[in-house]
Motif scaffolding. Structure first.
Motif, PDB file in Angstrom:
ATOM      1  N   ARG A 140      80.206  19.523  53.437  1.00 52.83           N
ATOM      2  CA  ARG A 140      80.977  20.544  54.158  1.00 52.83           C
ATOM      3  C   ARG A 140      80.254  21.886  54.134  1.00 52.83           C
ATOM      4  N   HIS A 141      79.670  22.240  52.980  1.00 53.25           N
ATOM      5  CA  HIS A 141      78.905  23.483  52.901  1.00 53.25           C
ATOM      6  C   HIS A 141      77.683  23.423  53.813  1.00 53.25           C
ATOM      7  N   LEU A 142      77.018  22.258  53.833  1.00 58.83           N
ATOM      8  CA  LEU A 142      75.857  22.102  54.704  1.00 58.83           C
ATOM      9  C   LEU A 142      76.262  22.294  56.159  1.00 58.83           C
ATOM     10  N   GLN A 143      77.371  21.695  56.565  1.00 56.68           N
ATOM     11  CA  GLN A 143      77.821  21.830  57.948  1.00 56.68           C
ATOM     12  C   GLN A 143      78.094  23.284  58.310  1.00 56.68           C
ATOM     13  N   LYS A 144      78.659  24.035  57.373  1.00 53.64           N
ATOM     14  CA  LYS A 144      78.922  25.455  57.639  1.00 53.64           C
ATOM     15  C   LYS A 144      77.614  26.209  57.814  1.00 53.64           C
ATOM     16  N   ALA A 145      76.638  25.931  56.940  1.00 55.01           N
ATOM     17  CA  ALA A 145      75.332  26.590  57.066  1.00 55.01           C
ATOM     18  C   ALA A 145      74.669  26.229  58.398  1.00 55.01           C
ATOM     19  N   LEU A 146      74.759  24.962  58.788  1.00 58.35           N
ATOM     20  CA  LEU A 146      74.170  24.531  60.053  1.00 58.35           C
ATOM     21  C   LEU A 146      74.864  25.185  61.238  1.00 58.35           C
ATOM     22  N   SER A 147      76.158  25.421  61.123  1.00 57.37           N
ATOM     23  CA  SER A 147      76.873  26.076  62.213  1.00 57.37           C
ATOM     24  C   SER A 147      76.415  27.521  62.385  1.00 57.37           C
ATOM     25  N   ARG A 148      75.837  28.108  61.349  1.00 53.94           N
ATOM     26  CA  ARG A 148      75.291  29.463  61.442  1.00 53.94           C
ATOM     27  C   ARG A 148      73.902  29.441  62.099  1.00 53.94           C
ATOM     28  N   VAL A 149      73.005  28.616  61.562  1.00 52.56           N
ATOM     29  CA  VAL A 149      71.609  28.676  62.015  1.00 52.56           C
ATOM     30  C   VAL A 149      71.360  27.856  63.274  1.00 52.56           C
ATOM     31  N   GLN A 150      72.171  26.833  63.534  1.00 52.49           N
ATOM     32  CA  GLN A 150      72.094  25.982  64.724  1.00 52.49           C
ATOM     33  C   GLN A 150      70.942  24.970  64.710  1.00 52.49           C
ATOM     34  N   LEU A 151      69.875  25.241  63.962  1.00 52.80           N
ATOM     35  CA  LEU A 151      68.760  24.298  63.902  1.00 52.80           C
ATOM     36  C   LEU A 151      67.909  24.604  62.684  1.00 52.80           C
ATOM     37  N   LEU A 152      67.133  23.612  62.261  1.00 46.34           N
ATOM     38  CA  LEU A 152      66.207  23.749  61.145  1.00 46.34           C
ATOM     39  C   LEU A 152      64.818  23.383  61.649  1.00 46.34           C
ATOM     40  N   GLN A 153      63.875  24.313  61.542  1.00 50.96           N
ATOM     41  CA  GLN A 153      62.526  24.034  62.019  1.00 50.96           C
ATOM     42  C   GLN A 153      61.793  23.120  61.050  1.00 50.96           C
ATOM     43  N   LEU A 154      61.059  22.171  61.601  1.00 51.76           N
ATOM     44  CA  LEU A 154      60.210  21.270  60.823  1.00 51.76           C
ATOM     45  C   LEU A 154      58.781  21.804  60.814  1.00 51.76           C
ATOM     46  N   ASP A 155      58.103  21.658  59.686  1.00 51.27           N
ATOM     47  CA  ASP A 155      56.714  22.061  59.611  1.00 51.27           C
ATOM     48  C   ASP A 155      56.030  21.218  58.549  1.00 51.27           C
TER      49      ASP A 155
ATOM     50  N   VAL B 174      68.418  26.141  53.979  1.00 55.25           N
ATOM     51  CA  VAL B 174      69.687  25.732  53.369  1.00 55.25           C
ATOM     52  C   VAL B 174      69.769  26.274  51.942  1.00 55.25           C
ATOM     53  N   PHE B 175      68.665  26.196  51.195  1.00 56.46           N
ATOM     54  CA  PHE B 175      68.632  26.781  49.855  1.00 56.46           C
ATOM     55  C   PHE B 175      68.866  28.290  49.910  1.00 56.46           C
ATOM     56  N   SER B 176      68.258  28.960  50.891  1.00 54.09           N
ATOM     57  CA  SER B 176      68.398  30.413  50.997  1.00 54.09           C
ATOM     58  C   SER B 176      69.853  30.826  51.157  1.00 54.09           C
ATOM     59  N   ARG B 177      70.653  29.966  51.792  1.00 53.31           N
ATOM     60  CA  ARG B 177      72.044  30.302  52.057  1.00 53.31           C
ATOM     61  C   ARG B 177      73.014  29.712  51.032  1.00 53.31           C
ATOM     62  N   LEU B 178      72.718  28.537  50.522  1.00 47.49           N
ATOM     63  CA  LEU B 178      73.653  27.847  49.623  1.00 47.49           C
ATOM     64  C   LEU B 178      73.232  27.886  48.167  1.00 47.49           C
TER      65      LEU B 178
ATOM     66  N   ALA C 161      70.889  26.286  44.999  1.00 44.85           N
ATOM     67  CA  ALA C 161      70.395  24.956  44.640  1.00 44.85           C
ATOM     68  C   ALA C 161      71.340  23.876  45.154  1.00 44.85           C
ATOM     69  N   TYR C 162      70.800  22.927  45.910  1.00 42.71           N
ATOM     70  CA  TYR C 162      71.586  21.834  46.480  1.00 42.71           C
ATOM     71  C   TYR C 162      70.747  20.564  46.434  1.00 42.71           C
ATOM     72  N   ASP C 163      71.392  19.455  46.617  1.00 45.26           N
ATOM     73  CA  ASP C 163      70.708  18.167  46.632  1.00 45.26           C
ATOM     74  C   ASP C 163      70.072  17.979  48.009  1.00 45.26           C
ATOM     75  N   GLN C 164      68.732  17.869  48.054  1.00 43.79           N
ATOM     76  CA  GLN C 164      68.052  17.719  49.343  1.00 43.79           C
ATOM     77  C   GLN C 164      68.469  16.457  50.079  1.00 43.79           C
ATOM     78  N   ASP C 165      69.054  15.509  49.371  1.00 43.23           N
ATOM     79  CA  ASP C 165      69.565  14.312  50.046  1.00 43.23           C
ATOM     80  C   ASP C 165      70.647  14.654  51.064  1.00 43.23           C
ATOM     81  N   LEU C 166      71.324  15.795  50.885  1.00 43.05           N
ATOM     82  CA  LEU C 166      72.319  16.224  51.873  1.00 43.05           C
ATOM     83  C   LEU C 166      71.673  16.381  53.244  1.00 43.05           C
ATOM     84  N   VAL C 167      70.501  17.037  53.285  1.00 43.95           N
ATOM     85  CA  VAL C 167      69.796  17.218  54.557  1.00 43.95           C
ATOM     86  C   VAL C 167      69.224  15.892  55.034  1.00 43.95           C
ATOM     87  N   ASP C 168      68.620  15.124  54.132  1.00 40.31           N
ATOM     88  CA  ASP C 168      68.037  13.836  54.524  1.00 40.31           C
ATOM     89  C   ASP C 168      69.097  12.911  55.125  1.00 40.31           C
ATOM     90  N   GLU C 169      70.246  12.859  54.487  1.00 42.77           N
ATOM     91  CA  GLU C 169      71.317  12.000  54.989  1.00 42.77           C
ATOM     92  C   GLU C 169      71.820  12.495  56.340  1.00 42.77           C
TER      93      GLU C 169
END
Length: 427
Positions: free
Chosen positions: A54-69, A82-86, A88-96
Protein backbone atom coordinates in the motif's frame (compact mmCIF):
# COMPACT_ATOMS: atom_id res chain seq x y z
CA UNK A 1 -15.43 41.75 -34.81
CA UNK A 2 -15.44 38.41 -32.94
CA UNK A 3 -17.55 38.17 -29.83
CA UNK A 4 -14.68 37.14 -27.51
CA UNK A 5 -11.14 38.52 -27.56
CA UNK A 6 -9.90 36.75 -24.45
CA UNK A 7 -6.42 36.48 -25.90
CA UNK A 8 -6.30 40.27 -26.00
CA UNK A 9 -7.90 40.67 -22.60
CA UNK A 10 -11.09 42.09 -24.16
CA UNK A 11 -14.71 40.99 -24.57
CA UNK A 12 -17.80 42.41 -26.27
CA UNK A 13 -20.79 43.13 -24.02
CA UNK A 14 -24.00 44.67 -25.48
CA UNK A 15 -22.17 45.91 -28.54
CA UNK A 16 -19.35 47.66 -26.68
CA UNK A 17 -15.81 46.59 -25.91
CA UNK A 18 -15.14 46.08 -22.21
CA UNK A 19 -11.68 45.43 -20.82
CA UNK A 20 -11.30 42.14 -18.97
CA UNK A 21 -8.59 41.93 -16.33
CA UNK A 22 -7.42 38.35 -16.32
CA UNK A 23 -5.33 38.14 -13.17
CA UNK A 24 -2.88 35.25 -13.36
CA UNK A 25 -2.26 33.72 -9.94
CA UNK A 26 1.33 34.08 -8.78
CA UNK A 27 3.37 31.68 -6.69
CA UNK A 28 6.55 32.58 -4.90
CA UNK A 29 9.60 30.52 -5.79
CA UNK A 30 9.52 28.97 -2.31
CA UNK A 31 5.85 28.02 -2.67
CA UNK A 32 6.55 26.45 -6.07
CA UNK A 33 9.36 24.41 -4.53
CA UNK A 34 7.14 23.16 -1.69
CA UNK A 35 4.39 22.36 -4.21
CA UNK A 36 6.81 20.31 -6.30
CA UNK A 37 8.14 18.47 -3.25
CA UNK A 38 4.64 17.63 -2.05
CA UNK A 39 3.66 16.37 -5.52
CA UNK A 40 6.67 14.04 -5.49
CA UNK A 41 5.81 12.63 -2.07
CA UNK A 42 8.39 14.43 0.05
CA UNK A 43 5.78 16.11 2.25
CA UNK A 44 4.47 12.68 3.29
CA UNK A 45 5.88 11.14 6.45
CA UNK A 46 7.77 7.90 5.99
CA UNK A 47 5.99 4.80 7.30
CA UNK A 48 6.40 4.13 11.00
CA UNK A 49 6.91 0.41 10.37
CA UNK A 50 8.06 -1.74 7.45
CA UNK A 51 6.67 -0.30 4.19
CA UNK A 52 3.93 -2.36 2.55
CA UNK A 53 2.50 -2.73 -0.93
CA UNK A 54 0.00 0.00 0.00
CA UNK A 55 2.86 2.39 0.79
CA UNK A 56 4.52 1.49 -2.51
CA UNK A 57 1.30 2.23 -4.40
CA UNK A 58 1.05 5.64 -2.74
CA UNK A 59 4.65 6.45 -3.69
CA UNK A 60 4.01 5.31 -7.26
CA UNK A 61 0.92 7.49 -7.44
CA UNK A 62 3.21 10.46 -6.72
CA UNK A 63 6.06 9.76 -9.14
CA UNK A 64 3.99 7.98 -11.85
CA UNK A 65 7.02 6.03 -13.14
CA UNK A 66 10.40 4.63 -12.15
CA UNK A 67 13.30 5.04 -14.56
CA UNK A 68 15.42 1.98 -15.31
CA UNK A 69 19.17 2.28 -15.75
CA UNK A 70 21.97 -0.25 -16.04
CA UNK A 71 24.40 1.55 -13.68
CA UNK A 72 24.69 -0.41 -10.44
CA UNK A 73 27.54 1.37 -8.68
CA UNK A 74 25.31 2.08 -5.68
CA UNK A 75 21.84 0.61 -6.34
CA UNK A 76 19.68 0.15 -9.43
CA UNK A 77 17.94 3.40 -10.34
CA UNK A 78 14.37 2.04 -10.10
CA UNK A 79 14.79 1.00 -6.46
CA UNK A 80 16.22 4.26 -5.13
CA UNK A 81 13.29 6.70 -5.55
CA UNK A 82 11.13 4.39 -3.43
CA UNK A 83 13.80 4.35 -0.70
CA UNK A 84 14.09 8.15 -0.91
CA UNK A 85 10.39 8.46 -0.11
CA UNK A 86 9.66 5.46 2.13
CA UNK A 87 13.00 4.72 3.77
CA UNK A 88 14.28 1.15 4.11
CA UNK A 89 11.90 -1.27 2.37
CA UNK A 90 12.01 -4.76 0.94
CA UNK A 91 13.06 -4.49 -2.72
CA UNK A 92 10.86 -7.50 -3.42
CA UNK A 93 7.94 -5.06 -3.20
CA UNK A 94 9.12 -3.41 -6.44
CA UNK A 95 10.14 -6.71 -8.05
CA UNK A 96 6.74 -8.23 -7.33
CA UNK A 97 4.92 -5.12 -8.59
CA UNK A 98 6.91 -5.18 -11.83
CA UNK A 99 7.59 -8.81 -12.63
CA UNK A 100 4.87 -11.03 -11.17
CA UNK A 101 1.10 -11.38 -11.25
CA UNK A 102 -1.56 -13.26 -9.35
CA UNK A 103 -5.29 -12.82 -8.85
CA UNK A 104 -4.66 -11.68 -5.28
CA UNK A 105 -1.73 -9.40 -6.09
CA UNK A 106 -2.01 -8.23 -9.70
CA UNK A 107 0.96 -6.76 -11.54
CA UNK A 108 1.15 -3.01 -10.92
CA UNK A 109 3.92 -2.01 -13.33
CA UNK A 110 5.01 -2.75 -16.86
CA UNK A 111 8.08 -1.66 -18.79
CA UNK A 112 8.12 0.73 -21.71
CA UNK A 113 9.89 3.80 -23.11
CA UNK A 114 8.40 6.64 -21.05
CA UNK A 115 10.91 9.23 -19.76
CA UNK A 116 13.59 6.74 -20.76
CA UNK A 117 13.24 2.99 -20.23
CA UNK A 118 10.84 3.00 -17.31
CA UNK A 119 8.42 1.06 -15.19
CA UNK A 120 4.99 2.60 -15.63
CA UNK A 121 1.57 1.70 -14.19
CA UNK A 122 0.17 -1.19 -16.21
CA UNK A 123 -2.97 0.80 -17.02
CA UNK A 124 -0.83 3.54 -18.63
CA UNK A 125 0.62 1.22 -21.30
CA UNK A 126 -2.02 2.20 -23.92
CA UNK A 127 -1.11 5.87 -23.47
CA UNK A 128 2.14 5.13 -25.31
CA UNK A 129 0.49 3.80 -28.44
CA UNK A 130 1.39 7.14 -30.07
CA UNK A 131 5.06 6.30 -29.49
CA UNK A 132 4.58 2.71 -30.68
CA UNK A 133 3.09 4.04 -33.92
CA UNK A 134 6.06 6.41 -34.37
CA UNK A 135 8.58 3.64 -33.71
CA UNK A 136 6.87 1.53 -36.37
CA UNK A 137 7.46 4.30 -38.90
CA UNK A 138 10.94 5.13 -37.62
CA UNK A 139 12.30 1.60 -37.85
CA UNK A 140 10.45 0.55 -41.01
CA UNK A 141 13.59 0.54 -43.18
CA UNK A 142 15.62 -1.45 -40.64
CA UNK A 143 12.90 -4.04 -40.30
CA UNK A 144 12.48 -4.25 -44.07
CA UNK A 145 16.20 -5.04 -44.38
CA UNK A 146 15.89 -7.77 -41.76
CA UNK A 147 12.82 -9.24 -43.50
CA UNK A 148 14.74 -9.23 -46.77
CA UNK A 149 17.97 -10.76 -45.40
CA UNK A 150 16.36 -13.10 -42.85
CA UNK A 151 12.92 -14.04 -44.20
CA UNK A 152 10.52 -15.22 -41.53
CA UNK A 153 12.69 -14.07 -38.60
CA UNK A 154 10.16 -11.61 -37.18
CA UNK A 155 7.43 -14.27 -37.19
CA UNK A 156 9.84 -16.86 -35.76
CA UNK A 157 10.77 -14.56 -32.87
CA UNK A 158 7.12 -13.96 -32.03
CA UNK A 159 6.33 -17.68 -32.27
CA UNK A 160 9.29 -18.66 -30.09
CA UNK A 161 8.43 -16.08 -27.43
CA UNK A 162 4.88 -17.40 -27.53
CA UNK A 163 6.14 -20.94 -26.96
CA UNK A 164 8.97 -20.32 -24.46
CA UNK A 165 8.54 -16.83 -23.00
CA UNK A 166 9.48 -15.02 -20.92
CA UNK A 167 12.84 -15.42 -22.63
CA UNK A 168 16.00 -13.35 -23.12
CA UNK A 169 17.41 -12.36 -26.49
CA UNK A 170 20.42 -14.67 -26.07
CA UNK A 171 18.22 -17.65 -25.34
CA UNK A 172 16.09 -16.70 -28.33
CA UNK A 173 19.15 -16.79 -30.58
CA UNK A 174 19.99 -20.26 -29.26
CA UNK A 175 16.40 -21.45 -29.70
CA UNK A 176 16.44 -20.25 -33.30
CA UNK A 177 19.51 -22.37 -33.97
CA UNK A 178 22.19 -19.68 -33.94
CA UNK A 179 21.97 -19.47 -37.72
CA UNK A 180 20.98 -15.82 -37.80
CA UNK A 181 23.61 -13.68 -39.56
CA UNK A 182 25.48 -11.06 -37.52
CA UNK A 183 25.73 -7.49 -38.74
CA UNK A 184 28.93 -5.53 -38.18
CA UNK A 185 28.45 -1.85 -37.44
CA UNK A 186 24.73 -2.08 -38.10
CA UNK A 187 21.74 -0.87 -36.16
CA UNK A 188 22.84 -0.85 -32.51
CA UNK A 189 25.62 -3.25 -33.59
CA UNK A 190 23.56 -6.19 -32.37
CA UNK A 191 22.45 -9.43 -33.95
CA UNK A 192 19.28 -9.37 -35.99
CA UNK A 193 17.45 -11.33 -33.29
CA UNK A 194 18.17 -8.55 -30.81
CA UNK A 195 17.18 -5.96 -33.41
CA UNK A 196 13.85 -7.72 -33.87
CA UNK A 197 13.26 -8.02 -30.12
CA UNK A 198 13.90 -4.32 -29.58
CA UNK A 199 11.69 -3.42 -32.52
CA UNK A 200 8.82 -5.63 -31.39
CA UNK A 201 9.14 -4.21 -27.87
CA UNK A 202 9.11 -0.64 -29.21
CA UNK A 203 5.97 -1.19 -31.30
CA UNK A 204 4.15 -3.04 -28.51
CA UNK A 205 4.14 -6.56 -29.94
CA UNK A 206 6.44 -7.74 -27.15
CA UNK A 207 6.86 -6.53 -23.60
CA UNK A 208 9.01 -7.47 -20.62
CA UNK A 209 7.74 -10.49 -18.76
CA UNK A 210 10.50 -10.29 -16.17
CA UNK A 211 14.12 -9.28 -15.70
CA UNK A 212 16.85 -11.59 -14.45
CA UNK A 213 20.22 -10.10 -13.58
CA UNK A 214 18.76 -6.95 -15.13
CA UNK A 215 18.44 -8.73 -18.49
CA UNK A 216 15.08 -8.19 -20.12
CA UNK A 217 13.07 -11.37 -20.74
CA UNK A 218 10.48 -10.86 -23.44
CA UNK A 219 6.90 -12.06 -23.38
CA UNK A 220 3.67 -11.45 -25.26
CA UNK A 221 1.62 -8.47 -24.02
CA UNK A 222 -1.49 -10.63 -23.67
CA UNK A 223 0.31 -12.71 -21.03
CA UNK A 224 1.45 -9.64 -19.09
CA UNK A 225 -1.34 -7.07 -19.39
CA UNK A 226 -5.06 -7.45 -18.67
CA UNK A 227 -7.46 -7.58 -21.65
CA UNK A 228 -9.05 -4.21 -20.85
CA UNK A 229 -5.63 -2.52 -21.05
CA UNK A 230 -4.81 -4.16 -24.39
CA UNK A 231 -8.22 -3.23 -25.76
CA UNK A 232 -7.72 0.51 -25.16
CA UNK A 233 -6.56 2.36 -28.31
CA UNK A 234 -6.51 6.12 -27.65
CA UNK A 235 -5.50 8.41 -30.50
CA UNK A 236 -2.33 10.49 -30.37
CA UNK A 237 -3.99 13.63 -29.01
CA UNK A 238 -5.76 11.74 -26.23
CA UNK A 239 -2.49 10.04 -25.27
CA UNK A 240 -0.76 13.42 -25.07
CA UNK A 241 -3.49 15.01 -22.95
CA UNK A 242 -3.60 12.17 -20.45
CA UNK A 243 0.18 11.92 -20.17
CA UNK A 244 0.47 15.68 -19.75
CA UNK A 245 -2.07 15.56 -16.93
CA UNK A 246 -0.10 12.77 -15.24
CA UNK A 247 3.09 14.81 -15.64
CA UNK A 248 1.34 17.81 -14.06
CA UNK A 249 0.22 15.65 -11.14
CA UNK A 250 3.82 14.50 -10.62
CA UNK A 251 5.15 18.06 -10.87
CA UNK A 252 2.51 19.91 -8.88
CA UNK A 253 3.54 23.00 -10.84
CA UNK A 254 5.72 23.14 -13.92
CA UNK A 255 6.33 24.86 -17.22
CA UNK A 256 5.13 23.37 -20.46
CA UNK A 257 8.66 22.17 -21.15
CA UNK A 258 8.83 20.54 -17.68
CA UNK A 259 5.61 18.66 -18.36
CA UNK A 260 6.74 17.71 -21.85
CA UNK A 261 10.01 16.23 -20.63
CA UNK A 262 8.41 13.86 -18.10
CA UNK A 263 7.24 11.53 -20.86
CA UNK A 264 9.39 12.97 -23.66
CA UNK A 265 6.47 14.25 -25.72
CA UNK A 266 6.99 16.19 -28.95
CA UNK A 267 6.90 20.00 -28.54
CA UNK A 268 3.84 20.62 -30.73
CA UNK A 269 2.07 17.64 -29.18
CA UNK A 270 2.76 18.92 -25.65
CA UNK A 271 1.89 22.55 -26.37
CA UNK A 272 -1.46 21.57 -27.86
CA UNK A 273 -2.23 19.28 -24.92
CA UNK A 274 -1.41 21.97 -22.34
CA UNK A 275 -3.57 24.55 -24.13
CA UNK A 276 -6.51 22.14 -24.29
CA UNK A 277 -6.15 21.16 -20.63
CA UNK A 278 -6.09 24.81 -19.56
CA UNK A 279 -9.15 25.54 -21.67
CA UNK A 280 -10.95 22.56 -20.11
CA UNK A 281 -10.05 23.71 -16.59
CA UNK A 282 -7.87 20.66 -15.90
CA UNK A 283 -4.75 22.80 -15.54
CA UNK A 284 -4.43 26.32 -14.15
CA UNK A 285 -2.01 28.81 -15.69
CA UNK A 286 0.10 30.51 -13.02
CA UNK A 287 3.18 32.68 -12.78
CA UNK A 288 6.10 31.70 -10.57
CA UNK A 289 8.37 34.46 -9.32
CA UNK A 290 11.77 34.21 -10.96
CA UNK A 291 10.63 31.79 -13.69
CA UNK A 292 10.99 33.03 -17.26
CA UNK A 293 8.14 30.97 -18.67
CA UNK A 294 4.48 30.47 -17.70
CA UNK A 295 3.72 27.58 -15.38
CA UNK A 296 0.78 25.25 -14.93
CA UNK A 297 -0.72 24.02 -11.68
CA UNK A 298 -2.51 20.69 -11.27
CA UNK A 299 -5.86 21.06 -9.44
CA UNK A 300 -4.84 18.38 -6.91
CA UNK A 301 -1.54 20.12 -6.10
CA UNK A 302 -1.06 21.27 -2.52
CA UNK A 303 1.42 23.71 -1.07
CA UNK A 304 2.40 22.76 2.48
CA UNK A 305 3.63 25.46 4.82
CA UNK A 306 6.76 23.43 5.53
CA UNK A 307 8.51 20.39 4.13
CA UNK A 308 10.57 18.46 6.64
CA UNK A 309 12.68 15.34 6.46
CA UNK A 310 15.69 14.12 4.55
CA UNK A 311 16.40 12.02 1.46
CA UNK A 312 19.26 10.98 -0.79
CA UNK A 313 18.32 11.44 -4.43
CA UNK A 314 19.82 9.23 -7.12
CA UNK A 315 20.72 10.92 -10.44
CA UNK A 316 17.58 9.43 -12.03
CA UNK A 317 15.08 10.54 -9.39
CA UNK A 318 12.13 12.25 -11.10
CA UNK A 319 12.38 15.21 -8.72
CA UNK A 320 15.73 16.21 -10.25
CA UNK A 321 16.18 14.46 -13.59
CA UNK A 322 15.31 17.64 -15.54
CA UNK A 323 18.42 19.62 -14.59
CA UNK A 324 17.15 23.08 -15.62
CA UNK A 325 14.06 22.60 -13.45
CA UNK A 326 16.27 21.43 -10.57
CA UNK A 327 18.24 24.65 -10.81
CA UNK A 328 15.04 26.72 -10.98
CA UNK A 329 13.49 25.00 -7.96
CA UNK A 330 16.51 24.63 -5.70
CA UNK A 331 19.22 26.93 -7.06
CA UNK A 332 21.24 23.71 -7.40
CA UNK A 333 23.44 23.13 -10.45
CA UNK A 334 23.67 19.39 -11.03
CA UNK A 335 25.20 17.29 -13.79
CA UNK A 336 25.92 13.57 -13.81
CA UNK A 337 29.63 12.96 -14.41
CA UNK A 338 29.68 9.27 -15.37
CA UNK A 339 30.90 10.14 -18.87
CA UNK A 340 33.37 12.80 -17.73
CA UNK A 341 37.02 11.61 -17.56
CA UNK A 342 37.95 11.13 -13.92
CA UNK A 343 40.52 13.96 -13.73
CA UNK A 344 37.89 16.43 -14.96
CA UNK A 345 35.09 15.43 -12.58
CA UNK A 346 34.07 18.11 -10.09
CA UNK A 347 32.24 15.88 -7.61
CA UNK A 348 32.47 12.23 -8.62
CA UNK A 349 31.18 9.33 -10.69
CA UNK A 350 27.70 8.74 -9.20
CA UNK A 351 26.67 11.69 -7.06
CA UNK A 352 23.52 11.84 -4.93
CA UNK A 353 22.09 15.24 -3.98
CA UNK A 354 20.98 15.38 -0.34
CA UNK A 355 17.57 16.88 0.41
CA UNK A 356 16.98 18.24 3.91
CA UNK A 357 13.84 20.08 5.02
CA UNK A 358 12.89 21.09 1.51
CA UNK A 359 16.33 22.28 0.34
CA UNK A 360 19.19 20.51 -1.43
CA UNK A 361 22.01 21.12 1.03
CA UNK A 362 24.82 18.78 -0.06
CA UNK A 363 25.91 16.12 -2.52
CA UNK A 364 27.78 12.87 -1.98
CA UNK A 365 29.56 10.47 -4.36
CA UNK A 366 28.35 7.02 -3.31
CA UNK A 367 29.58 3.54 -4.13
CA UNK A 368 28.34 0.22 -2.73
CA UNK A 369 31.44 -1.94 -2.26
CA UNK A 370 29.67 -5.28 -2.00
CA UNK A 371 32.89 -7.29 -1.79
CA UNK A 372 33.80 -5.69 1.55
CA UNK A 373 30.27 -4.91 2.73
CA UNK A 374 30.94 -1.17 2.70
CA UNK A 375 28.95 1.85 1.59
CA UNK A 376 31.57 4.36 0.47
CA UNK A 377 30.94 8.11 0.61
CA UNK A 378 33.89 8.86 -1.66
CA UNK A 379 33.35 12.59 -1.75
CA UNK A 380 30.97 14.88 0.16
CA UNK A 381 30.28 18.52 -0.59
CA UNK A 382 28.14 21.13 1.19
CA UNK A 383 26.13 23.85 -0.52
CA UNK A 384 26.91 27.45 0.38
CA UNK A 385 25.46 28.85 3.56
CA UNK A 386 24.29 25.61 5.19
CA UNK A 387 24.86 24.52 8.78
CA UNK A 388 27.54 21.95 8.05
CA UNK A 389 27.43 20.32 11.46
CA UNK A 390 23.71 19.62 11.18
CA UNK A 391 23.91 18.64 7.51
CA UNK A 392 26.72 16.20 8.28
CA UNK A 393 24.77 14.63 11.15
CA UNK A 394 21.62 14.18 9.04
CA UNK A 395 23.58 12.92 6.03
CA UNK A 396 25.46 10.42 8.20
CA UNK A 397 22.15 9.07 9.53
CA UNK A 398 20.69 8.72 6.04
CA UNK A 399 23.82 7.01 4.73
CA UNK A 400 23.68 4.58 7.65
CA UNK A 401 20.04 3.85 6.81
CA UNK A 402 20.96 3.28 3.17
CA UNK A 403 23.85 0.98 4.10
CA UNK A 404 21.58 -1.12 6.30
CA UNK A 405 18.96 -1.23 3.55
CA UNK A 406 21.56 -2.54 1.09
CA UNK A 407 22.87 -5.08 3.57
CA UNK A 408 26.23 -3.33 3.92
CA UNK A 409 27.81 -3.49 7.36
CA UNK A 410 30.32 -0.67 7.09
CA UNK A 411 30.12 3.03 6.23
CA UNK A 412 33.31 4.72 5.00
CA UNK A 413 33.91 8.42 4.33
CA UNK A 414 36.63 9.52 1.93
CA UNK A 415 38.70 12.69 2.02
CA UNK A 416 37.27 14.51 -0.99
CA UNK A 417 35.01 17.50 -0.45
CA UNK A 418 34.50 20.34 2.01
CA UNK A 419 31.99 18.29 4.03
CA UNK A 420 34.22 15.23 4.39
CA UNK A 421 35.72 16.04 7.83
CA UNK A 422 32.37 16.92 9.38
CA UNK A 423 30.73 13.84 7.86
CA UNK A 424 33.52 11.56 9.08
CA UNK A 425 33.13 12.95 12.58
CA UNK A 426 29.35 12.42 12.42
CA UNK A 427 29.76 8.84 11.24
Amino acid sequence: MPGNLSGAGLSVVAGSIVAVIEATPTLSAAAARRTALAAQGFADARPGGPPTRRHLQKALSRVQLLQLDSVNVAVRAHYMPVFSRLGAYDQDLVDEAAWSHSARRPRLLVEYWAHEASLIPAEDWPLFRWRMRRYEQRYARHVERIRRESPGLVDDVLATVGEQGPIGAGALEAALGGAVPKVKGGWWNRSDVKHVCEYLFAVGELTTGTRKGFQRHYDLPERVLPPEVLAETPDDDECARRLTLRAALAHGVGTEKDLRDYYRLQPAQSQRAVAELVEDGQLEAVAVQGWRHPAYLHPAARTPRRVEGRALLCPFDPLIWERARTERLFGFHYRIEIYVPEPKRLYGYYVFPFLLDGEIVARVDIKADRATGTLRAQGSFAEDGVDRTRVAAELAAELRLMADWLGLEHLWVGDRGDLADALRNAV
